[in-house]
Motif scaffolding. Structure first.
Motif, PDB file in Angstrom:
ATOM      1  N   THR A  90      -5.964  -1.008  10.399  1.00 55.86           N
ATOM      2  CA  THR A  90      -5.214   0.245  10.604  1.00 55.86           C
ATOM      3  C   THR A  90      -3.749   0.171  10.137  1.00 55.86           C
ATOM      4  N   TYR A  91      -3.226  -1.037  10.002  1.00 60.66           N
ATOM      5  CA  TYR A  91      -1.810  -1.175   9.639  1.00 60.66           C
ATOM      6  C   TYR A  91      -1.612  -1.312   8.127  1.00 60.66           C
ATOM      7  N   CYS A  92      -2.678  -1.394   7.347  1.00 59.96           N
ATOM      8  CA  CYS A  92      -2.567  -1.956   5.995  1.00 59.96           C
ATOM      9  C   CYS A  92      -2.717  -0.934   4.868  1.00 59.96           C
ATOM     10  N   VAL A  93      -1.826  -1.027   3.888  1.00 62.63           N
ATOM     11  CA  VAL A  93      -1.856  -0.079   2.762  1.00 62.63           C
ATOM     12  C   VAL A  93      -2.808  -0.506   1.644  1.00 62.63           C
ATOM     13  N   THR A 121      -1.198   4.832   6.299  1.00 59.95           N
ATOM     14  CA  THR A 121      -2.196   4.058   7.050  1.00 59.95           C
ATOM     15  C   THR A 121      -2.580   4.802   8.328  1.00 59.95           C
TER      16      THR A 121
END
Ligand code: 5AD
Ligand code: SF4
Length: 571
Positions: free
Chosen positions: A196-199, A412
């Motif tokens: 969920t945090y990642c581009v 994100t």
């Protein structure tokens, strides 16, 4: 067209370093030259990273610095390549009129055309009316756009980005006068995990796997050009899988294949047969078919779906390194669930135990070395969650760990749906606390190695030695001097990994031999190298031997240790 010189600066991960190398090779073959002096370049390109905010900020400040230069030299072309270009899209050009072109990481094969266009436009604008040259010339951009993840069209179209990898130039000239002995080889692109945090899934697109023959051939060509160490690259290398029966050819070129939902197990992939190449099969093929590669390693391993088949191949193949980079990200199940990592801490622990069971053989000089990534201050992380992460670090005993403060990345899921509620001060404290814990672990792992003998790949004079000799990183073998250029993956890069390899992180890293500075100038030279587990080793050797040893693998007995640096001697 007169020769144009390019200054190309790379930020972020190893994948970016490889992209830069491939792009440089292609542009060089088209007649462009490269200069390390930004002030002397006609074209300035930044290959960017947007994984963390800090990495992005470096690029923004570089672009800010470009304004003055461009005002003085209107024909200058400035380009932004890589993840920041893809993530920010055309907004980047609005914010930074100094930018002439943008090219996402999934469109780098289009860069030569874009560049040619940009150069011509800038030059004609500058010649016609220098005042107008200050205006933006044209919106030159090649971006995938989030909604059209490139591989969605792979079945129908030729994947021309594969041609960029295939066109890799490995002539002796490119391998720096024959001195280059270490290289990256991509096996997969993109990622399907959507943490969920990642581009990355947005900037690099969906996961696709390169045909195994392309990978093996590339390794062979690199070996023929003198490379002895290869690092295979992918966001989740262990998901590699290529099904021959589903392979598509366009103009005689086998196309990369879309990643499928991975149904890994601990056992050898029962579905795999002759018609399927799994990651274990690929490792085995490279090991067997390219014996001139003395060191084969890979990054990054996803901690789930890592079968015993891969561990068995690693155990039975002497030239595959006993090294795993397996990011846990957190020690708390509830944080992992919010991160959408798809595994529990019990599963992570089981994976490391299994890996040690297969691969940890210190008595044979082959201990398994692990490294990790941790994010502190992910939304909702409590003191109890953080305590669990400290416990995880103590259990996992990484040789080094990259520790990042969470930064919300636009686009994100976490950015949109999970408020960034851990105060900056708390993030900073947790970051420092983890660094201190890791420093102790790294120190103790280092000291455990005293008395052991390792095969060490000698990269060249240590950083301290080079400083003493007044050599720069890019200095190449010169008469009477020692070769120090090792290529894409130099020890120096490793030493500054927290600032370069994964910019913005504060991984505990070894200081390059502080004690080297205390040694009197003498007939000895301090060389640095790495064990197969990626531990950094320094040895002092007579000046006359230094050149012969550089680029070779030699046994070294460890006599002393200083934090993460090992000190040794030739037996
Ligand atoms: N904030 C902080 N760290 C991040 N990483 C990825 N995205 C973020 C983010 N938004 C870290 C992860 C990953 C490494 C490459 O970067 O730890 O493994
Ligand atoms: Fe990002 Fe997760 Fe993919 Fe790694 S696995 S690149 S952290 S989405």
């Amino acid at each position: 067209m007169p020769t144009r010189s390019i200054y190309l600066e790379t930020f972020g991960c190893q994948m970016n370093e490889l992209d830069s190398e491939l792009v440089a090779g292609q542009l060089r073959s088209l007649g462009y030259t490269f200069t390390p002096d930004q002030g002397a370049a006609d074209i300035v390109l930044y290959n960017t990273c947007s994984v963390r905010e800090q990495a992005e900020q470096k690029v923004w400040s570089r672009l800010g610095e470009m304004k003055k230069r461009k005002a003085a030299d209107p024909s200058l072309v400035v380009g932004v390549l890589g993840c920041l270009a893809e993530r920010d899209g055309h907004g980047l050009m609005d914010r930074m009129p100094v930018v002439d072109l943008m090219c996402g990481p999934g469109e780098l094969d289009k860069l030569p055309a874009l560049l040619d266009n940009a150069v011509r436009t800038r030059e004609s604008l500058a010649a016609d009316d220098p005042k107008r040259a200050g205006l933006r010339s044209a919106r030159l951009a090649a971006l995938q756009g989030n909604s059209s993840r490139r591989s969605g069209t792979l079945a129908a179209a030729e994947d021309s980005l594969e041609l960029l990898d295939l066109s890799r130039s490995v002539s002796p000239v490119d391998v720096h006068d024959g001195a280059r002995r270490s290289a990256y080889v991509r096996i997969t692109r993109g990622c399907n995990k959507f943490c969920t945090y990642c581009v990355v899934p947005f900037t690099r697109g969906a996961e696709i796997h390169r045909p195994p023959n392309h990978v093996v051939d590339e390794c062979k060509r690199l070996a023929d050009a003198g490379v002895i160490e290869i690092t295979l690259l992918g966001q989740t290398v262990n998901h590699y899988r290529f099904e021959l029966d589903a392979a598509l050819e366009v103009d005689g070129v086998v196309q990369p294949q879309k990643g499928r939902t991975y149904k890994g197990s601990h056992n050898r992939d029962s579905l795999a047969g002759d018609r399927v190449t799994t990651f274990a099969d690929l490792l085995y093929r490279i090991h067997e078919e390219v014996p001139a590669i003395k060191r084969l390693r890979f990054v990054t391993s996803y901690p789930r779906d890592f079968g015993d088949d891969v561990l068995e191949v690693m155990r039975d193949s002497p030239r595959i390194c006993r090294y795993l980079h397996a990011p846990a990200q957190s020690g708390s199940d509830s944080v992992l669930a919010r991160m959408n990592r798809g595994y529990s801490i019990a599963e992570y622990d089981e994976f490391l135990d299994r890996a040690r069971h297969f691969l940890h053989e210190p008595e044979k000089g082959r201990p398994l070395m692990l490294s990790g990534d941790i994010i502190v201050g992910f939304p909702g992380e409590t003191d109890d969650d953080f305590a669990l992460t400290i416990d995880l670090l103590k259990r996992s005993r990484y040789k080094n760990c990259f520790i990042f403060k969470y930064s919300p990345r636009p686009g994100t899921v976490a950015y949109d749906k999970i408020p960034d509620d851990v105060p900056e001060q708390v993030k900073r404290t947790r970051n420092n606390d983890l660094l201190a814990v890791q420093a102790e672990i790294s120190d103790s792992i280092s000291r455990q190695q005293i008395g052991r003998t390792f095969d060490v790949y000698i990269e060249g004079p240590s950083k301290a030695e080079r400083k003493r000799q007044g050599l720069s990183k890019s200095d190449i073998r010169k008469a009477g001097q020692v070769a120090i250029t090792v290529g894409g993956h130099s020890l120096e890069d490793d030493l500054s990994f927290s600032g370069k390899g994964v910019s913005g992180g504060t991984g505990f890293q070894p200081a390059d031999s502080g004690r080297a500075g205390l040694r009197p100038a003498s007939d000895t030279i301090q060389l640095s190298g790495r064990t197969d587990g990626d531990l950094i080793v320094f040895i002092d050797v007579p000046r006359a031997q230094a050149e012969i040893l550089t680029g070779s693998i030699v046994p070294v007995r460890i006599t002393d240790a200083d934090r993460l640096s090992l000190f040794g001697e030739l037996p």
